[in-house]
Design an enzyme around this catalytic site. Sequence first.
Site, mmCIF file in Angstrom:
data_model
loop_
_atom_site.group_PDB
_atom_site.id
_atom_site.type_symbol
_atom_site.label_atom_id
_atom_site.label_comp_id
_atom_site.label_asym_id
_atom_site.label_seq_id
_atom_site.Cartn_x
_atom_site.Cartn_y
_atom_site.Cartn_z
ATOM 1 N N ASP A 98 0.881 -1.156 0.000
ATOM 2 C CA ASP A 98 0.000 0.000 0.000
ATOM 3 C C ASP A 98 0.922 1.209 0.000
ATOM 4 O O ASP A 98 1.678 1.423 0.952
ATOM 5 C CB ASP A 98 -0.889 -0.009 1.242
ATOM 6 C CG ASP A 98 -1.863 1.163 1.285
ATOM 7 O OD1 ASP A 98 -1.663 2.148 0.542
ATOM 8 O OD2 ASP A 98 -2.833 1.096 2.073
ATOM 9 N N TYR A 191 -6.993 16.413 -8.491
ATOM 10 C CA TYR A 191 -6.253 15.469 -9.322
ATOM 11 C C TYR A 191 -5.125 16.156 -10.097
ATOM 12 O O TYR A 191 -3.979 15.711 -10.075
ATOM 13 C CB TYR A 191 -7.212 14.774 -10.283
ATOM 14 C CG TYR A 191 -6.571 13.703 -11.142
ATOM 15 C CD1 TYR A 191 -6.188 12.488 -10.583
ATOM 16 C CD2 TYR A 191 -6.366 13.894 -12.504
ATOM 17 C CE1 TYR A 191 -5.618 11.488 -11.364
ATOM 18 C CE2 TYR A 191 -5.800 12.917 -13.292
ATOM 19 C CZ TYR A 191 -5.420 11.709 -12.721
ATOM 20 O OH TYR A 191 -4.848 10.740 -13.493
ATOM 21 N N LYS A 195 -0.952 15.647 -9.986
ATOM 22 C CA LYS A 195 -0.189 15.233 -11.159
ATOM 23 C C LYS A 195 0.815 16.311 -11.582
ATOM 24 O O LYS A 195 1.913 15.992 -12.049
ATOM 25 C CB LYS A 195 -1.130 14.881 -12.315
ATOM 26 C CG LYS A 195 -2.004 13.661 -12.024
ATOM 27 C CD LYS A 195 -1.177 12.406 -11.714
ATOM 28 C CE LYS A 195 -2.031 11.163 -11.576
ATOM 29 N NZ LYS A 195 -1.250 9.939 -11.336
#
Length: 331
Positions: A98, A191, A195
């Site tokens: 994880d 998001y 990124k």
Amino acid sequence: MTQLTRRTLLGSAAATGAMAATAALAQDDQVEAAADLSGKSILITGCSTGFGRLMAEDFARKGAKVFASMRNLPRTEATELTALAAADNLDLHVLEIDVLDDAQVVAGVAEAERIAGGALDVLVNNAGVSIGGPVEIHDMTATQLVFDTNVFGPHRMARAVLPKMRAAKSGQIFNVTSQLGRVIAPGFGQYSGTKFALEALSEQMAYELVPHGVDVTIIEPGGYPTMIWKNANTLALELLEREDDTHTSGYPAMVEPLGKRTGGGGSTDPMDVPKAIARIIAMPPGTRPLRKPVHPGTKPQIAINDVTAKTQVAWLGNSPYGPWVNDVHNV
């Protein structure tokens, strides 16, 4: 810092091969590559579904020793992948990692290195999550999850593999970002922020690792029909359950479709991404691209990639960092 670049040391024959490989890389992403990955040890995160699952099988079939990692073992996806490896005699090992868990990252990488007999050849940081909606509605729970997975996770993984890669003076790290790591589409929450951050960290590492012989490549996919869309719907619904109209009332048009998005990526083929990565792994060390946009359609980030590369070289090409920057940008 002044030194010969890795590319200077490749020699004319290898340089010729690198130019050919680079030219091939520029061709249609749909073309099947005859990449031979025999002898390569490759650790991939996020292998339960999507790009990671496809990479694990594809790279193993191309001859690599693959470490397919995923979280929350035991799980059906891990059992199926292990059975496939046994049935088809693939050198593929499923590991529990994880990327949010420091201890699991350290233990998983150590186990992969033990089985590989030393430094890994390739790390693919593929695990990622998305939660839609305007930025304002994202509470700290959502924000911390997406940054922890998409930015801190790859950082944890890189820190774990790099000591042995540096000692071996070889290695390759792929960080999977997105078109949305270079351009902005409203309504994708945090998001793009994650990124963009991963793009910056990746480019910085690419420069810093030149003296150590470790390449870094950023993979920038467009939209593909993977499980990220379904998972994003689940996370968005959880977010909406926690939120009240203090923040959501300002964006009715953006909030209404949350949890209902379907068909992301259309009919594009997710195998484009494993094929592109396999081609790059097969290139000579020191010649691999810093960035690779992957999508059969529009790639709006190409112009941005070009101008930022020119800006970096113009700004730092003649500085003490010049050998590193110029090396990464093939100057």
